[in-house]
Design an enzyme around this catalytic site. Structure first.
Site, PDB file in Angstrom:
ATOM      1  N   LYS A  46       0.822  -1.200   0.000  1.00  0.00           N
ATOM      2  CA  LYS A  46       0.000   0.000   0.000  1.00  0.00           C
ATOM      3  C   LYS A  46       0.864   1.260   0.000  1.00  0.00           C
ATOM      4  O   LYS A  46       0.647   2.178  -0.794  1.00  0.00           O
ATOM      5  CB  LYS A  46      -0.921  -0.012   1.230  1.00  0.00           C
ATOM      6  CG  LYS A  46      -2.009   1.035   1.180  1.00  0.00           C
ATOM      7  CD  LYS A  46      -2.846   1.034   2.450  1.00  0.00           C
ATOM      8  CE  LYS A  46      -3.572  -0.260   2.663  1.00  0.00           C
ATOM      9  NZ  LYS A  46      -4.975  -0.248   2.383  1.00  0.00           N
ATOM     10  N   ARG A 100      -3.466   2.704   8.560  1.00  0.00           N
ATOM     11  CA  ARG A 100      -3.719   1.390   7.952  1.00  0.00           C
ATOM     12  C   ARG A 100      -2.454   0.563   7.869  1.00  0.00           C
ATOM     13  O   ARG A 100      -1.364   1.095   7.721  1.00  0.00           O
ATOM     14  CB  ARG A 100      -4.237   1.549   6.519  1.00  0.00           C
ATOM     15  CG  ARG A 100      -5.571   2.228   6.409  1.00  0.00           C
ATOM     16  CD  ARG A 100      -5.885   2.407   4.924  1.00  0.00           C
ATOM     17  NE  ARG A 100      -6.955   3.362   4.709  1.00  0.00           N
ATOM     18  CZ  ARG A 100      -8.222   3.020   4.505  1.00  0.00           C
ATOM     19  NH1 ARG A 100      -8.562   1.762   4.473  1.00  0.00           N
ATOM     20  NH2 ARG A 100      -9.136   3.945   4.316  1.00  0.00           N
ATOM     21  N   GLY A 140      -7.748  -7.673   4.457  1.00  0.00           N
ATOM     22  CA  GLY A 140      -8.588  -7.694   5.652  1.00  0.00           C
ATOM     23  C   GLY A 140      -7.991  -8.381   6.864  1.00  0.00           C
ATOM     24  O   GLY A 140      -8.660  -8.533   7.882  1.00  0.00           O
ATOM     25  N   MET A 166      -5.332  -7.440   8.671  1.00  0.00           N
ATOM     26  CA  MET A 166      -4.743  -6.586   9.705  1.00  0.00           C
ATOM     27  C   MET A 166      -5.630  -5.363   9.936  1.00  0.00           C
ATOM     28  O   MET A 166      -6.640  -5.187   9.284  1.00  0.00           O
ATOM     29  CB  MET A 166      -3.322  -6.215   9.312  1.00  0.00           C
ATOM     30  CG  MET A 166      -2.393  -7.411   9.376  1.00  0.00           C
ATOM     31  SD  MET A 166      -0.720  -7.000   8.970  1.00  0.00           S
ATOM     32  CE  MET A 166      -0.818  -6.579   7.266  1.00  0.00           C
ATOM     33  N   ARG A 212      -2.923  -1.817  -6.305  1.00  0.00           N
ATOM     34  CA  ARG A 212      -2.063  -2.988  -6.129  1.00  0.00           C
ATOM     35  C   ARG A 212      -2.363  -3.965  -7.249  1.00  0.00           C
ATOM     36  O   ARG A 212      -3.408  -3.870  -7.898  1.00  0.00           O
ATOM     37  CB  ARG A 212      -2.314  -3.646  -4.774  1.00  0.00           C
ATOM     38  CG  ARG A 212      -3.730  -4.138  -4.603  1.00  0.00           C
ATOM     39  CD  ARG A 212      -3.966  -4.713  -3.232  1.00  0.00           C
ATOM     40  NE  ARG A 212      -5.397  -4.948  -3.041  1.00  0.00           N
ATOM     41  CZ  ARG A 212      -5.970  -5.185  -1.886  1.00  0.00           C
ATOM     42  NH1 ARG A 212      -5.253  -5.210  -0.793  1.00  0.00           N
ATOM     43  NH2 ARG A 212      -7.254  -5.415  -1.797  1.00  0.00           N
ATOM     44  N   HIS A 259     -15.206  -9.258   1.168  1.00  0.00           N
ATOM     45  CA  HIS A 259     -14.119 -10.083   1.715  1.00  0.00           C
ATOM     46  C   HIS A 259     -14.178 -11.506   1.166  1.00  0.00           C
ATOM     47  O   HIS A 259     -13.179 -12.055   0.691  1.00  0.00           O
ATOM     48  CB  HIS A 259     -14.226 -10.078   3.241  1.00  0.00           C
ATOM     49  CG  HIS A 259     -13.243 -10.974   3.903  1.00  0.00           C
ATOM     50  ND1 HIS A 259     -13.558 -12.239   4.323  1.00  0.00           N
ATOM     51  CD2 HIS A 259     -11.935 -10.797   4.174  1.00  0.00           C
ATOM     52  CE1 HIS A 259     -12.487 -12.792   4.839  1.00  0.00           C
ATOM     53  NE2 HIS A 259     -11.491 -11.937   4.770  1.00  0.00           N
ATOM     54  N   SER A 285      16.949 -43.031 -12.926  1.00  0.00           N
ATOM     55  CA  SER A 285      15.735 -42.278 -12.604  1.00  0.00           C
ATOM     56  C   SER A 285      15.641 -42.219 -11.082  1.00  0.00           C
ATOM     57  O   SER A 285      15.567 -43.250 -10.417  1.00  0.00           O
ATOM     58  CB  SER A 285      14.511 -42.985 -13.189  1.00  0.00           C
ATOM     59  OG  SER A 285      13.351 -42.280 -12.811  1.00  0.00           O
ATOM     60  N   CYS A 312      11.367 -39.625 -10.940  1.00  0.00           N
ATOM     61  CA  CYS A 312       9.998 -40.130 -11.079  1.00  0.00           C
ATOM     62  C   CYS A 312       9.271 -40.230  -9.743  1.00  0.00           C
ATOM     63  O   CYS A 312       8.160 -40.742  -9.684  1.00  0.00           O
ATOM     64  CB  CYS A 312       9.972 -41.458 -11.822  1.00  0.00           C
ATOM     65  SG  CYS A 312      10.827 -42.763 -10.951  1.00  0.00           S
ATOM     66  N   TYR A 369      15.034 -35.012 -17.622  1.00  0.00           N
ATOM     67  CA  TYR A 369      13.571 -34.932 -17.569  1.00  0.00           C
ATOM     68  C   TYR A 369      13.050 -35.102 -16.155  1.00  0.00           C
ATOM     69  O   TYR A 369      13.762 -35.571 -15.272  1.00  0.00           O
ATOM     70  CB  TYR A 369      12.939 -36.002 -18.484  1.00  0.00           C
ATOM     71  CG  TYR A 369      13.111 -37.418 -17.992  1.00  0.00           C
ATOM     72  CD1 TYR A 369      12.206 -37.966 -17.081  1.00  0.00           C
ATOM     73  CD2 TYR A 369      14.172 -38.204 -18.423  1.00  0.00           C
ATOM     74  CE1 TYR A 369      12.354 -39.254 -16.611  1.00  0.00           C
ATOM     75  CE2 TYR A 369      14.338 -39.500 -17.961  1.00  0.00           C
ATOM     76  CZ  TYR A 369      13.432 -40.026 -17.049  1.00  0.00           C
ATOM     77  OH  TYR A 369      13.584 -41.294 -16.571  1.00  0.00           O
TER      78      TYR A 369
HETATM   79  C1  PEP Z   1       9.985 -43.659  -5.687  1.00  0.00           C
HETATM   80  O1  PEP Z   1      10.339 -44.358  -4.758  1.00  0.00           O
HETATM   81  O2  PEP Z   1      10.215 -42.446  -5.752  1.00  0.00           O
HETATM   82  C2  PEP Z   1       9.222 -44.244  -6.800  1.00  0.00           C
HETATM   83  C3  PEP Z   1       8.906 -43.511  -7.846  1.00  0.00           C
HETATM   84  O3  PEP Z   1       8.795 -45.516  -6.648  1.00  0.00           O
HETATM   85  P1  PEP Z   1       7.549 -45.927  -5.745  1.00  0.00           P
HETATM   86  O4  PEP Z   1       6.862 -44.690  -5.328  1.00  0.00           O
HETATM   87  O5  PEP Z   1       6.716 -46.819  -6.586  1.00  0.00           O
HETATM   88  O6  PEP Z   1       8.218 -46.642  -4.619  1.00  0.00           O
END
Ligand code: PEP
Ligand code: MG
Length: 900
Positions: free
Chosen positions: A25, A95, A104, A106, A339, A460, A776, A846, A866
């Site tokens: 503000k 304010r 809202g 404070m 804002r 609000h 992975s 993963c 990835y």
């Molecule tokens: C993990 O352990 O991160 C994984 C992807 O395998 P899971 O979750 O199946 O054990």
């Protein structure tokens, strides 16, 4: 140290870039003054002062008194008015305002500076005694509750008593004497409660108000709001002391809130609410239903034009949608706040893309404007269009203002704390209130949707819900809400606590019962913006998908392959041919119960056609993209029944005595199954499992190839901990695959790699990479094993580790957001070691972290190829990966600048 920054009469000490120091503000007021907009004069006490205040046990810095006094004098000079003066006195508002908007949460004190002398001066200068005394009673009322903490309800009761005594219903009908009486009444009450007289000295009033604003930074509701909004790293709130202007001096005055674009849809239209003859709080509190700006244009064409001009100027200046508060005092426009406006996720995409196309911002800016949560919320449901209209009409309970779109189904609950209790029990709730106040945020947060009987689009409830992208209907005035009975009457119909209702935030309609919802089509703006992110990011985004259906969904969401297909997820349910589910279940159970290699092979042979069909479906869905298939991972006991009844049933079905099943289940029992006979250890003990799975994968690949589908299989061994272990598994994989390919007379490229889920594998990544063609990171298990916290049980105590008010050890749950410090360190090590052995080693993640934006940023910086995320989180990963690149570029640029 300078703690106070002045603005007014075209002079400013701060500017818009000083948000951290002056709060949103304060920075906005300074900037608007700087660019010549009509802003009342005032000064801002910095957030650093608030920080000091708390660090010194709620004490002001010693230099502050003199600084504030100097600034009051300057304000008096600039306005030509005197605080507490007997002629045309200066009144101020006090304010809060932190660097991140906390609507809202404070405190605010208005009309400060009124006392028995200045109230006469105000009455004389405005020529309205009634107005002056009304202002005075508002101040005494606010000061008593906000600064001193006297109960609001008791003050309200006194107001009601006075009106009853005078036989008037509306505040507007109270004469000057009524307000005079009330001020005396309040002062008496003040003295009886505090033992002191109500302060008449404006300076004393001001210090009380400053302390109250600083105090509200740590109030329960503000702390809760920061927690649920993940607002961290702020030092405190600033205090803005600003000359009062009045929107309630008559029909030529008013107050409003407006947005430079529609915050619900993102459309480029001027959007807002205006109340004639009212103070700012009246709009936000949602007590009166305001008029639209279009109507204001008719009532006050000149002011509207001026406001339109400000709209254009500010949006161009800030290069983003602005949420502005303004007051018209006797035909003169004042800007009180600007804002960056909160908006729905749909509007976020539309505005970002439109503004980039208009040239207001760059495409990179557009990408940075979208938050990961915005994407999540885009998939919010709407009412299924196939529900017949007449049926909907029959179920309709009432209508309100469609403040935030989307639809929600839940049980009606009439208070925020109860909504929290119900939600804790796993119930879906709709919070139903006459109006909401900041105390209600906890209940609002857990609710599926919010319904209020009063208020407009800037009330609000609407503002808070919009920030969360949560379905919200306000101003449903015909609904009669009774808190004591916990009911809502809609004509004849009574909705009681716990009854199901459905909100349609698009139409503003409330329905009885549970109306079916569907997820909406994605907008063009979404698609455009996501295509921009794809051009920027380097990290590929794959998906964790176990069925052809999920694979297709993930591809729609932009997945560039499968990073994890958990083969065991297909063991219990046949997603493509559900009637075959039992058959495949029995095959796996027979395999587990088997007590000889032959018996196991017989059972596995039954499973093979199922797995092959699964993989054909997945390869087909992912035509042309890589598919990582992980071999069996969980401990076998997960697939067999543990109670006698089901064991007997299984024994009967597979034709073995029940004792055999019992014995086998007993054999499989482990004290610590997560660290037990699971992952690739299963294939070491039972190579025939690996043989069946690899056969199914390669046969499926061959079949797909024959029908012209491009297959890129990657076979992945889980929970590997040693080079030799992986070598044995890889050799076995190649042997089986080689035989299948030879038999089919087909040449096929495929990779064999490993998950990195154990500290030993990460530590010895250089050795593992001698065998593995890809890594992975399975960060679910890696987090579990590095931290020594069970992924299945830690949920019971981890919330305390994250809660700032409890232990506050971690910023986030390490199973949701990667522990960059600990687990991340090991990942860095493993990547460096792995690539030392195999420079082009393909590396991904993963675990669940692959769909968490902060973790994705880490993966980018760590040099992974990835990330793999569940289908609905694929777009989040795409966005986060692009934002990581932009962050990196910005950092490089500022490094370059520093060097230069
Ligand atoms: C993990 O352990 O991160 C994984 C992807 O395998 P899971 O979750 O199946 O054990
Ligand atoms: Mg795992």
């Amino acid at each position: 140290m300078k703690f106070v920054y002045f603005f007014g009469a075209g002079k400013v000490e701060g500017d818009g870039s000083m948000k951290e120091l002056l709060g949103g503000k304060g920075a906005g007021l300074a900037e608007m003054t700087r660019i010549g907009l009509p802003v009342p004069a005032g000064f801002t006490i910095t957030t650093e002062c608030c920080d000091y205040y708390y660090k010194q046990g709620r004490k002001f810095p010693s230099s502050l008194k003199a600084e504030v006094r100097k600034n009051i004098q300057r304000l008096e000079r600039v306005t030509g008015k005197k605080l507490g003066g007997d002629k045309d006195p200066l009144l101020v508002s006090v304010r809060s305002g932190s660097a991140r908007s906390m609507p809202g949460m404070m405190e605010t004190i208005l009309n400060l500076g009124l006392n028995p002398t200045s109230v006469q001066g105000l009455a004389a200068s405005i020529g309205d005694e009634r107005f002056a005394w009304d202002a005075y009673r508002r101040f005494v009322q606010m000061y008593s509750s906000v600064v001193i903490g006297l109960p609001k309800e008791e003050l309200e009761d006194k107001l009601r008593e006075m009106k009853a005594h005078r036989n008037v219903k509306e505040d507007t009908a109270v004469p000057a004497d009524g307000w005079k009486d009330l001020v005396q009444e309040y002062k008496k009450y003040f003295k009886s409660k505090t033992g002191a007289d109500f302060p008449d000295d404006p300076e004393e009033q001001l210090w009380g108000a400053i302390g109250a604003v600083f105090g509200s930074w740590m109030a329960e509701k503000a702390v809760t709001y920061r927690r649920v909004e993940h607002i961290t790293g702020l030092v405190g709130t600033a205090v803005n002391v600003v000359q009062m202007v009045f929107g309630n001096t008559g029909e030529n005055s008013g107050t409003g809130v407006c947005f430079t674009r529609d915050p619900s849809t993102g459309a480029k239209v001027f959007y807002g609410d205006f109340l004639i003859n009212a103070q700012g709080e009246d709009v936000v509190a949602g007590i009166r239903t305001p008029m639209h700006l279009d109507d204001m244009a008719k009532r006050m064409p000149k002011i509207y034009k001026q406001l339109e001009n400000v709209r254009r100027l500010l949006e161009k200046h800030y290069r983003d949608m602005q949420d502005m508060e303004f007051t018209v005092e006797e035909g003169k426009l004042y800007m009180l706040q600007t804002r960056v406006g909160k908006r729905t996720p749909t509007a976020t995409f539309k505005m970002a893309v439109d503004m980039a196309n208009e040239g207001l911002i760059s495409r990179d800016d557009a990408i940075e404007r979208v938050k990961p949560e915005d994407i999540e919320r885009l998939f919010y449901p709407v009412i299924d269009a196939s529900v017949p209209r007449p049926e909907l009409a029959k179920r309709k309970l009432g209508e309100g203002i469609n403040a935030v779109p989307g639809a929600a189904v839940g049980r009606a609950i009439f208070s925020a704390p109860e909504a929290e209790e119900w939600a804790k029990r796993g119930e879906k709730v709709i919070l139903v209130r006459r109006e909401t106040s900041p105390e209600d945020v906890g209940g609002m947060y857990v609710a599926q949707g919010i319904l209020t009987a009063t208020g407009g689009k800037t009330s609000h409830a609407a503002v808070v819900a919009r920030g969360w992208g949560k379905c919200c209907i306000v101003g449903a005035e015909k609904l009669d809400i009774d808190y004591s009975q916990k009911t809502m009457k809609a004509g004849e119909h009574i909705v009681r606590e716990g009854d199901w209702i459905t909100l349609d935030g698009n139409e503003g309609a409330v329905y009885e019962g549970q109306v079916p919802l569907v997820t909406p089509e994605l907008s063009d703006s979404y698609r455009t913006l996501m295509s921009w992110t794809d051009k920027v990011r380097r990290l590929l985004v794959r998906t964790n998908a176990d069925t052809p259906h999920d694979a297709r969904k993930a591809r729609e969401m932009g997945a560039q392959g499968i990073g994890l297909c958990r083969t065991e997820h297909m063991f219990f349910k046949d997603f493509e041919q559900p009637e075959k589910s039992i058959e495949r279940q029995l095959a796996i159970q027979e395999m587990i119960v088997a007590d000889s290699v032959e018996a196991r092979r017989t059972a596995l042979a039954k499973l093979l056609p199922f797995q092959r069909r699964d993989f054909i479906g997945i390869f087909t869905a992912m035509d042309g993209l890589p598919v990582t298939i992980r071999l069996l991972d969980p401990p076998l006991h997960e697939f067999v029944p543990h109670d006698h009844e089901h064991q007997a049933e299984l024994a009967g079905k597979i034709g073995v005595p029940v004792e055999v099943v019992e014995r086998r289940v007993e054999q499989l029992r482990e004290a610590n199954p997560m660290l037990g006979h699971r992952g690739c250890r299963l294939s070491i003990t039972y190579p025939e499992i690996l043989e069946m799975q690899v056969t199914a994968i390669i046969e499926a690949a061959v079949e797909c190839r024959k029908s012209g589908i491009k297959v890129l299989p990657e076979i992945m061994h889980p929970l590997v901990l040693d080079r030799k272990e992986l070598q044995i598994l890889t050799d076995a994989t190649h042997k089986v695959a080689g035989e299948v390919l030879k038999k089919a007379g087909v040449k096929l490229e495929y990779l064999v790699g490993t998950m990195i889920e154990l500290p030993r594998a990460a530590l010895l990544a250089d050795q593992i990479a001698e065998v593995a063609e890809f890594f992975s990171f399975g960060t679910n298990d890696l987090t579990q094993t590095v931290m020594g916290l069970s992924r299945d049980d830690a949920g019971r105590f981890l919330p305390d580790y994250v809660d700032e008010k409890k232990a506050g050890i971690f910023k986030a749950d390490p199973f949701q957001t990667l522990d960059v410090e600990g687990v991340g360190l090991l990942i860095h090590w493993a990547i460096a070691r792995g690539r030392k052995t195999r420079p082009k080693l393909k590396i991904g993640i993963c675990g669940e972290h692959g769909g968490d934006a902060d973790s994705v940023r880490f993966c980018h910086a760590a040099g992974m190829n990835y990330v793999s995320a569940s289908p609905y989180r694929v777009p989040i990963a795409r966005l986060a990966a692009a934002q990581a690149v932009l962050e990196e570029r910005r950092a490089a640029k500022s490094r370059g600048k520093r060097k230069g």
